[in-house]
Enzyme design. Structure first.
Site, short mmCIF file in Angstrom:
data_model
loop_
_atom_site.label_atom_id
_atom_site.label_comp_id
_atom_site.label_asym_id
_atom_site.label_seq_id
_atom_site.Cartn_x
_atom_site.Cartn_y
_atom_site.Cartn_z
N ASP A 257 -4.41 1.02 2.44
CA ASP A 257 -3.43 1.14 1.35
C ASP A 257 -2.26 0.23 1.70
O ASP A 257 -1.70 0.31 2.79
CB ASP A 257 -2.99 2.61 1.24
N HIS A 284 -6.35 0.10 -1.43
CA HIS A 284 -5.47 0.73 -2.39
C HIS A 284 -4.33 -0.24 -2.64
O HIS A 284 -3.52 -0.50 -1.75
CB HIS A 284 -4.92 2.06 -1.85
N ASP A 294 5.02 3.91 -3.47
CA ASP A 294 4.06 3.84 -4.57
C ASP A 294 4.67 3.28 -5.85
O ASP A 294 4.43 3.81 -6.94
CB ASP A 294 3.42 5.21 -4.81
N ASP A 324 -3.16 2.26 -6.68
CA ASP A 324 -2.57 3.52 -6.23
C ASP A 324 -1.05 3.44 -6.31
O ASP A 324 -0.39 3.03 -5.37
CB ASP A 324 -3.03 3.83 -4.79
C1 RNT Z 1 -1.25 8.87 -0.13
C2 RNT Z 1 -2.44 8.01 -0.33
C3 RNT Z 1 -3.43 8.50 -1.36
C4 RNT Z 1 -2.80 9.01 -2.63
C5 RNT Z 1 -3.77 9.32 -3.73
C6 RNT Z 1 -3.16 10.14 -4.80
O1 RNT Z 1 -0.30 8.30 0.65
O2 RNT Z 1 -2.05 6.70 -0.64
O3 RNT Z 1 -4.35 7.50 -1.62
O4 RNT Z 1 -1.83 8.14 -3.11
O5 RNT Z 1 -4.91 9.89 -3.21
ZN ZN Z 2 -3.64 5.33 -1.19
#
Ligand code: RNT
Ligand code: ZN
Length: 417
Positions: A257, A284, A294, A324
């Site tokens: 991510d 992500h 986010d 994400d």
């Molecule tokens: C959380 C992660 C995860 C979420 C989602 C909703 O830090 O990034 O992927 O954002 O599952």
């Molecule tokens: Zn994530």
């Protein structure tokens, strides 16, 4: 618009880039659109619905969020009309169709996702899936799969087992494997005394979960790392090192991510490292603002770098890309449209790169020539090629798509109260 595209095509041809070929690659590129921007990661469980936790926190209270499955699906259908190409939808377990009943997480089953599967079929969408390991009373003390309390641990193991079963069901029904991603919030606010113990328990829990195996035609398992979260500043059990080692030793897919690393660490740099030892990778695509905030994805350097690294690595490797982000402070359909379109533009820019020329200059030691060409690319008519792609896909071009967002807000979102 055809003129603008033809001019752009000629200008890219001057540097040896074939825009038609780039558009073909973009048409094959799939984003997995996250379902959770439309309702601020609330989900539709009747017990405790709408409560975020475990470091997941959408901030803002812009009116018009989806209040039920029907509204969520309407919003996603609307967003998809503004996003060119063929994409997937990424669901969380908390978005099941529970028909008003309380179904705890260790009891969810394929039947709760049957209406999603048939709706997705009608939309021509394939589904991906995630267990939901946050916003639940048994996650409140900060531990799930790595909990030292056997009851808590067993509950979450059962939940992930159910989620994998549901993923496999989706994969079978849609004739395409559902990517199932595990992210857990487990960690500590302050320095732990037993890092080793929590990580050993997590290893054991994951191993138990993966004792059940499904064919790769049904489900692809991924594990997502994180550096820190709200309330887990000092220690995250499922760190990058942990999951990198786990994924390689257990032949699972790693999920990177973009918001889960130190702010000066480049997630894009990890792609070519991981792919030396793995054939697939899940991303992500997110945008951290100082921390894992986010934010809605925009065309940032980090996104550019990520798209380029993926485009350069692609052949023979499977890289799955999910979005994400969640922002409750603006029109949520606009958030989907801007974020997804920006991600696609980054991939288009990557496909419009004169890759071999850049490598040539690099190998010749002509580093300033490499830099000059990269800089020249930034003022090339990317937008004209992008608008052409939108037109080819029957999706509004850059000057128009926000009109649709505004109209939907006026006609639908503003009436939600
Ligand atoms: C959380 C992660 C995860 C979420 C989602 C909703 O830090 O990034 O992927 O954002 O599952
Ligand atoms: Zn994530």
């Amino acid at each position: 618009m055809a003129d603008r595209y033809n001019d752009a095509k000629a200008r890219y041809a001057e540097i040896g880039v074939d825009t038609d070929a780039a558009l073909k690659r973009l048409a094959d590129f799939t984003l997995s659109l996250h379902c959770w921007q439309a309702d601020d990661v609330g989900g539709f469980e009747s017990a405790g619905a709408g409560l975020s936790g475990g470091g997941i926190q959408a901030t803002g209270n812009y009116p018009g969020k989806a209040r039920n499955l029907g509204e969520l699906r309407d919003d996603i259908e609307t967003a998809l009309k503004l996003i060119p190409g063929k994409h997937r939808l990424n669901l969380h377990a908390s978005y099941g169709d529970f028909g008003g009943k309380t179904v705890d997480r260790d009891r969810i089953a394929p039947e709760h996702f049957a209406s999603w599967v048939s709706w997705a079929g009608e939309q021509g969408l394939k589904l991906d899936f995630n267990c939901t390991m946050f916003s639940h009373k048994l996650a409140d003390d900060g531990f799930t799969l790595s909990s030292k309390d056997k009851k808590i641990r067993d509950f979450w193991i059962a939940h992930v087992e159910r989620a994998r079963e549901i993923s496999a069901y989706m994969g079978r029904e849609q004739g395409s494997p559902a990517v199932h991603n595990i992210w857990i919030p487990d960690g500590m606010k302050d320095y732990p005394a037993d890092r080793f113990g929590y990580r050993r328990i997590l290893t054991e829990s994951l191993d138990r979960i993966f004792e059940t195996s499904y064919p790769e035609t049904e489900i692809l398992d991924a594990v997502e790392s994180k550096l820190f979260g709200i309330g887990s500043e000092a220690f995250v059990v499922g760190s990058h090192d942990f999951y990198l080692a786990y994924a390689i030793s257990r032949d699972k897919m790693l999920c990177l991510d973009m918001g889960h690393f130190h702010p000066t660490e480049l997630a894009a740099d990890k792609v070519s490292a991981v792919l030396q030892f793995q054939d697939s990778l899940l991303l992500h695509v997110s945008r951290p603002m100082r921390w894992d905030s986010d934010h809605i994805v925009v065309l940032s350097d980090e996104l550019y770098f990520m798209a380029h690294e993926v485009a350069r690595a692609e052949s023979g490797k499977n890289i799955y890309v999910g979005l994400d982000f969640f922002d409750a402070s603006v029109n949520r359909i606009g958030a989907y449209a801007v974020g997804a379109r920006s991600a696609l533009k980054a991939w288009l820019a990557a496909y419009l790169e004169p890759a071999s020329e850049l490598v040539c200059r690099e190998e010749a030691g002509d580093y300033i020539g490499r830099m000059a060409l990269s800089e020249r690319l930034k003022t090339m008519p990317l937008g004209d090629v992008w608008d052409h792609f939108c037109e080819m896909n029957g999706v509004p071009v850059e000057t128009d798509y926000m009109n649709e967002v505004t109209a939907y807000e006026r006609d639908v979102l503003s009436k939600r109260g």
